[in-house]
Motif scaffolding. Structure first.
Motif, PDB file in Angstrom:
ATOM      1  N   MET A   1      46.622  28.928  21.618  1.00 23.54           N
ATOM      2  CA  MET A   1      45.985  30.196  21.922  1.00 23.54           C
ATOM      3  C   MET A   1      45.344  30.781  20.662  1.00 23.54           C
ATOM      4  SD  MET A   1      47.102  33.181  24.233  1.00 23.54           S
ATOM      5  CE  MET A   1      46.544  34.834  24.043  1.00 23.54           C
ATOM      6  N   MET A   2      44.171  31.351  20.832  1.00 23.47           N
ATOM      7  CA  MET A   2      43.403  31.894  19.718  1.00 23.47           C
ATOM      8  C   MET A   2      44.021  33.208  19.220  1.00 23.47           C
ATOM      9  SD  MET A   2      39.425  32.826  19.948  1.00 23.47           S
ATOM     10  CE  MET A   2      38.503  33.439  18.591  1.00 23.47           C
ATOM     11  N   THR A   3      44.053  33.370  17.904  1.00 22.44           N
ATOM     12  CA  THR A   3      44.518  34.625  17.328  1.00 22.44           C
ATOM     13  C   THR A   3      43.336  35.581  17.223  1.00 22.44           C
ATOM     14  OG1 THR A   3      46.208  33.477  16.063  1.00 22.44           O
ATOM     15  CG2 THR A   3      45.610  35.689  15.324  1.00 22.44           C
ATOM     16  N   ILE A   4      43.497  36.758  17.797  1.00 29.60           N
ATOM     17  CA  ILE A   4      42.428  37.762  17.773  1.00 29.60           C
ATOM     18  C   ILE A   4      42.696  38.750  16.648  1.00 29.60           C
ATOM     19  CG2 ILE A   4      41.355  39.660  19.073  1.00 29.60           C
ATOM     20  CD1 ILE A   4      40.625  36.905  20.139  1.00 29.60           C
ATOM     21  N   THR A   5      41.650  39.076  15.914  1.00 31.11           N
ATOM     22  CA  THR A   5      41.750  40.100  14.872  1.00 31.11           C
ATOM     23  C   THR A   5      40.720  41.185  15.168  1.00 31.11           C
ATOM     24  OG1 THR A   5      40.155  38.947  13.456  1.00 31.11           O
ATOM     25  CG2 THR A   5      42.497  38.424  13.127  1.00 31.11           C
ATOM     26  N   ARG A 139      37.784  40.221  27.159  1.00 35.17           N
ATOM     27  CA  ARG A 139      39.203  40.509  26.901  1.00 35.17           C
ATOM     28  C   ARG A 139      39.199  41.713  25.971  1.00 35.17           C
ATOM     29  NH1 ARG A 139      44.411  37.861  26.296  1.00 35.17           N
ATOM     30  NH2 ARG A 139      45.752  39.666  26.713  1.00 35.17           N
ATOM     31  N   VAL A 140      39.671  42.848  26.468  1.00 31.80           N
ATOM     32  CA  VAL A 140      39.527  44.120  25.755  1.00 31.80           C
ATOM     33  C   VAL A 140      40.842  44.500  25.076  1.00 31.80           C
ATOM     34  CG1 VAL A 140      38.977  46.579  26.030  1.00 31.80           C
ATOM     35  CG2 VAL A 140      37.675  44.853  27.287  1.00 31.80           C
ATOM     36  N   TYR A 141      40.696  45.071  23.881  1.00 29.33           N
ATOM     37  CA  TYR A 141      41.833  45.500  23.065  1.00 29.33           C
ATOM     38  C   TYR A 141      41.676  46.974  22.727  1.00 29.33           C
ATOM     39  CZ  TYR A 141      42.603  40.530  22.608  1.00 29.33           C
ATOM     40  OH  TYR A 141      42.831  39.208  22.896  1.00 29.33           O
ATOM     41  N   ARG A 142      42.765  47.718  22.842  1.00 31.14           N
ATOM     42  CA  ARG A 142      42.785  49.146  22.548  1.00 31.14           C
ATOM     43  C   ARG A 142      43.214  49.365  21.102  1.00 31.14           C
ATOM     44  NH1 ARG A 142      46.070  50.228  26.046  1.00 31.14           N
ATOM     45  NH2 ARG A 142      44.671  50.982  27.688  1.00 31.14           N
ATOM     46  N   ASP A 179      48.183  38.438  28.857  1.00 33.94           N
ATOM     47  CA  ASP A 179      47.495  37.144  28.944  1.00 33.94           C
ATOM     48  C   ASP A 179      47.448  36.661  30.388  1.00 33.94           C
ATOM     49  OD1 ASP A 179      47.202  37.135  26.202  1.00 33.94           O
ATOM     50  OD2 ASP A 179      48.827  35.702  25.830  1.00 33.94           O
ATOM     51  N   GLU A 180      48.583  36.774  31.086  1.00 33.55           N
ATOM     52  CA  GLU A 180      48.677  36.276  32.460  1.00 33.55           C
ATOM     53  C   GLU A 180      47.732  37.033  33.392  1.00 33.55           C
ATOM     54  OE1 GLU A 180      52.100  35.301  30.063  1.00 33.55           O
ATOM     55  OE2 GLU A 180      51.286  37.279  30.568  1.00 33.55           O
ATOM     56  N   LYS A 185      42.681  37.050  36.638  1.00 34.79           N
ATOM     57  CA  LYS A 185      41.407  37.664  37.053  1.00 34.79           C
ATOM     58  C   LYS A 185      40.236  36.781  36.651  1.00 34.79           C
ATOM     59  CE  LYS A 185      42.436  42.601  37.261  1.00 34.79           C
ATOM     60  NZ  LYS A 185      41.966  43.934  36.897  1.00 34.79           N
ATOM     61  N   ARG A 186      40.296  36.244  35.445  1.00 34.95           N
ATOM     62  CA  ARG A 186      39.227  35.369  34.948  1.00 34.95           C
ATOM     63  C   ARG A 186      39.047  34.171  35.872  1.00 34.95           C
ATOM     64  NH1 ARG A 186      39.686  30.838  31.532  1.00 34.95           N
ATOM     65  NH2 ARG A 186      37.693  30.296  30.549  1.00 34.95           N
ATOM     66  N   ALA A 187      40.154  33.536  36.255  1.00 37.97           N
ATOM     67  CA  ALA A 187      40.089  32.360  37.122  1.00 37.97           C
ATOM     68  C   ALA A 187      39.473  32.715  38.493  1.00 37.97           C
ATOM     69  CB  ALA A 187      41.475  31.755  37.305  1.00 37.97           C
ATOM     70  N   GLU A 188      39.858  33.846  39.052  1.00 46.61           N
ATOM     71  CA  GLU A 188      39.304  34.279  40.340  1.00 46.61           C
ATOM     72  C   GLU A 188      37.792  34.426  40.254  1.00 46.61           C
ATOM     73  OE1 GLU A 188      40.951  37.813  42.146  1.00 46.61           O
ATOM     74  OE2 GLU A 188      42.964  37.276  41.474  1.00 46.61           O
TER      75      GLU A 188
END
Length: 194
Positions: A1-5, A139-142, A179-180, A185-188
């Motif tokens: 899994m990619m690490t997001i910064t 993929r949104v981050y607060r 992540d789940e 949602k992405r898969a749908e």
């Protein structure tokens, strides 16, 4: 899994404040782009895969938002005035997929996955008919510490992208969806677009 910064660049994507709110609350994971009126290339180009979300308020129209999201629209309008001098950056996005779309039937099938009316989606699709609509999976981050900055003249106009004129200070952040939940949602949605 990619690490997001947190984004290293000050690049931000301009989006209606109500759409930023929907993305930031996990109500949708997609946004649609075809380019602003004044894009240098006259079409949308994904400049980076991670960037800040810059909320805009001026062109939001209730008739382009589904009725069930009008309360969200009103909430964004309540925090804004025409003489507003600052804007607050609360989120950044990492784009996991950029799917190009010209098929009106598939666009209609995406209706349950976004806040916009069919009319809004149609206008986006049919503007510059030969150019595809970009369905961006965000993929949104607060940011735990939202950043408020003065509204500069450079931020105005119908462009998708601009660089913030100030660095966003480092902040802790967290994904708005697990992540789940995001992957489900992405898969749908990807299944509809295939």
């Amino acid at each position: 899994m990619m690490t997001i910064t947190q984004p290293a660049s000050t690049l931000s994507l301009k989006e209606w404040a109500v759409a930023v709110k929907a993305l930031g609350e996990g109500k949708q994971i997609i946004t649609v782009r075809k380019g602003g009126l004044y894009e240098e290339t006259r079409e949308f180009v994904l400049e980076r895969d991670t960037f800040y979300l810059y909320p805009t308020y001026e062109h939001q129209k209730p008739e382009m938002i589904k009725p069930e999201y009008h309360a969200d629209l009103q909430a964004t309008q309540a925090e804004w005035s025409p003489d507003q001098q600052t804007v607050t950056i609360r989120y950044f996005a990492h784009i996991t997929d950029d799917v190009e779309l010209l098929d009106e039937g598939k666009l209609r099938a995406l209706n349950p996955y976004h806040i916009w009316t069919d009319n809004f989606a149609d206008v986006r699709l049919h503007w510059k008919k030969t150019k595809p609509l970009h369905i961006l999976f965000a993929r949104v981050y607060r940011l735990h510490q939202p950043f408020t900055l003065p509204i500069a003249e450079a931020y105005k106009g119908c462009k998708s992208w601009h660089h913030l004129l100030e660095e966003v200070p480092p902040s802790d952040f967290s994904p708005v969806l697990t992540d789940e939940a995001y992957q489900a949602k992405r898969a749908e949605i990807l299944n509809i677009l295939q």
